[in-house]
Structures are given as C-alpha cells and as structure tokens.
Design a protein around this motif. Structure first.
Motif, mmCIF file in Angstrom:
data_model
loop_
_atom_site.group_PDB
_atom_site.id
_atom_site.type_symbol
_atom_site.label_atom_id
_atom_site.label_comp_id
_atom_site.label_asym_id
_atom_site.label_seq_id
_atom_site.Cartn_x
_atom_site.Cartn_y
_atom_site.Cartn_z
ATOM 1 N N TYR A 1 0.826 -1.204 0.000
ATOM 2 C CA TYR A 1 0.000 0.000 0.000
ATOM 3 C C TYR A 1 0.864 1.260 0.000
ATOM 4 O O TYR A 1 0.635 2.197 -0.768
ATOM 5 C CB TYR A 1 -0.945 0.019 1.203
ATOM 6 N N THR A 2 1.881 1.278 0.859
ATOM 7 C CA THR A 2 2.762 2.453 0.946
ATOM 8 C C THR A 2 3.436 2.739 -0.392
ATOM 9 O O THR A 2 3.545 3.902 -0.813
ATOM 10 C CB THR A 2 3.838 2.233 2.026
ATOM 11 N N ASN A 3 3.873 1.684 -1.079
ATOM 12 C CA ASN A 3 4.562 1.851 -2.351
ATOM 13 C C ASN A 3 3.639 2.242 -3.501
ATOM 14 O O ASN A 3 4.122 2.686 -4.546
ATOM 15 C CB ASN A 3 5.308 0.564 -2.718
ATOM 16 N N THR A 4 2.354 2.063 -3.326
ATOM 17 C CA THR A 4 1.410 2.392 -4.407
ATOM 18 C C THR A 4 0.439 3.493 -4.013
ATOM 19 O O THR A 4 -0.431 3.852 -4.801
ATOM 20 C CB THR A 4 0.610 1.144 -4.820
ATOM 21 N N GLN A 5 0.598 4.038 -2.842
ATOM 22 C CA GLN A 5 -0.334 5.054 -2.342
ATOM 23 C C GLN A 5 -0.397 6.258 -3.278
ATOM 24 O O GLN A 5 -1.478 6.748 -3.614
ATOM 25 C CB GLN A 5 0.071 5.497 -0.934
ATOM 26 N N LYS A 6 0.781 6.748 -3.688
ATOM 27 C CA LYS A 6 0.809 7.910 -4.584
ATOM 28 C C LYS A 6 0.159 7.587 -5.920
ATOM 29 O O LYS A 6 -0.550 8.416 -6.491
ATOM 30 C CB LYS A 6 2.248 8.366 -4.788
ATOM 31 N N LEU A 7 0.410 6.394 -6.410
ATOM 32 C CA LEU A 7 -0.183 5.964 -7.682
ATOM 33 C C LEU A 7 -1.712 5.945 -7.572
ATOM 34 O O LEU A 7 -2.416 6.456 -8.454
ATOM 35 C CB LEU A 7 0.334 4.577 -8.056
#
Length: 283
Positions: free
Chosen positions: A269-275
C-alpha cells in the motif's frame, strides 16, 4: 457418458463455488477499486481487508495457488466480462518464462466449457480441446483428481470452502526456512517479452484498467537481484518488493506467513499510495 457429463456439469454450474475460478464465473455486476491477481504469492501475501482499511478502497484477492499467467489471463477475461475494476495488481516473477496453462485452466475450468470465454481460451491453449469439448465425460475422467467424484460430492452437498472468496486472502502460519547456502534466482527458459502478459495489458487498456506489476518477497536464502534486473529491462515500471523481510516472516522461502503478509500488505500500500491517489485525482 452423456448422462454423467450432464450430471457433473449441472452440479458444478449450479453449486456454491469451491474455488476462485467458479467464484469469478458466478460474480456478476460487481465493482472493485483494486483486484489482486497472481499465484499463491498473492493468495498468501495480500490481506485484502487490511488493504481496504489502509486505502479506503474495495479490493479482492483473486490469487490462486499454482496459477500462472495463462490462468490469470482466463481469470481476468471472466472477471471483466461482467464486472469492473480501476486497478489490477498483478504479481510477476519467473512466471514470465511460461506460456502454458496449469491445472487451473486444464481442470477447474472444464465444467464450464460451454462458457464462450472458457471455450475460446481452452481452444487456444489446450492441445486436447476437441476431445475435451466433444467426447462426453472425457474432461472429467481426465481430471479426476481435481473435478472427480470427491469434489463433485462436496459441491453437491454444498460443503463450504475454507476461505471467504469475497476477500480471497489465504494466510499461512508458522515458518520453515531450509538450512542451505544463499542461491541466486536463475532463469529456467529465458526471460523475454511474454505474449500472455502482452494480452493482459491490451485487455486492461480496453477496459480502462490501470495495470500495476509487482514482485513479492523471497527469504534470505534466495538472491533475486540479477533476475529482477533482467525483469526490469522488460518491465521498467515493476514494483520491487522482493527483499527486506526477516526469515521469521516466511512460511517457506517463497511464501510469507500471516505476520509477514500483514507487513507486506502495508508496504504494498505504501509503495502504491501515490499511484492510487494520482489516478483518483485524474478521475
């Protein structure tokens, strides 16, 4: 044989789903924000309820033990024929080297050969398609271990599966890491552009689904670094989550346990939150 074939088919098509392929076939007019797709390295790794809590989105984990990209393609075709999603998170690793179906396409899909999507997919990927399609009961006899009388009986009496398909997370418990030297993850058949993945990309584009590719973790006994470098040459946007987990978080070298899955879900989630936020803003 005609009677047996008709009877088996009726039970499987009308019974409560006992695997995720059956669940997808029966899923109708559902909208998910995120769909997770892949093998057991998705089914055992992504706690969709936790992801929903973190992201405030509606997700479903459609990962299946033993699935490869051919099986995932069939799942995606069936899902998008009657349902929708904004994001498809697809787990890739050495499955990029394979273009043949597993027993998910070859066995679990067989009761549904009258479904045009299943039929067309089977015709393309299974050599014995004509025999399976037109010889009564042959598809069940050939795949007795997966869809034989035992599974038919459980389906007929409505025996419930051990997981909730509406979420799809299948946690593992405990850990057992082999005592062996660190080994490099190596190519088996050779890494090239995978035509199945290419078809999945086209299908996502057609249905306006944002495709996110990621790779799950390995224990400390496996070194995937060089392999992933080659993967990134083919898929530059690959999200690499393959390392950085203590061995106590693994059930075995390729699969996290329940605690590891919780941490992995948070990191995904953290790695794709911005996406996710950027795509939402575009909408």
């Amino acid at each position: 044989m005609f009677v047996l074939d008709s009877g088996y088919t009726y039970v499987y098509q009308s019974a409560q789903p006992r695997n995720k392929l059956q669940y997808i076939i029966q899923l109708n007019q559902q909208k998910f924000d995120v769909v997770f797709l892949g093998s057991s390295r998705v089914a055992n790794h992504i706690d969709s309820e936790l992801f929903d809590q973190l992201s405030h989105k509606k997700s479903i984990n459609l990962g299946v033990q033993g699935a490869n990209l051919v099986d995932n393609l069939l799942q995606l075709k069936l899902f998008l024929s009657k349902n929708s999603t904004d994001y498809l998170f697809l787990q890739i690793d050495d499955n990029l080297e394979y273009c043949k179906p597993s027993n998910i396409s070859q066995a679990e899909a067989m009761p549904f050969l009258n479904n045009p999507i299943v039929s067309e997919h089977s015709k393309k990927f299974i050599d014995e398609y004509v025999y399976l399609k037109y010889i009564p009961f042959y598809r069940y006899a050939l795949n007795d271990a997966k869809i034989g009388f035992r599974e038919l009986f459980f389906s007929a009496i409505g025996k419930k599966p051990s997981i909730d398909f509406s979420k799809g997370f299948m946690p593992k418990y405990g850990h057992s890491i082999p005592n062996q030297p660190r080994q490099e993850l190596k190519e088996v058949h050779g890494l090239n552009q995978n035509p199945i993945l290419r078809e999945m990309k086209a299908l996502c584009q057609e249905h306006q689904v944002h495709l996110v590719l990621f790779i799950s973790p390995y224990c400390s006994k496996i070194d995937p670094e060089n392999y992933i470098k080659k993967m990134k040459l083919l898929e530059p946007n690959l999200i690499d989550l393959s390392q950085g987990y203590d061995d106590s978080l693994f059930f075995n070298c390729g699969h996290l346990n329940q605690k590891g899955a919780e941490i992995f879900t948070q990191r995904l989630y953290t790695n794709t939150q911005k996406l996710l936020s950027a795509q939402e803003h575009i909408k």
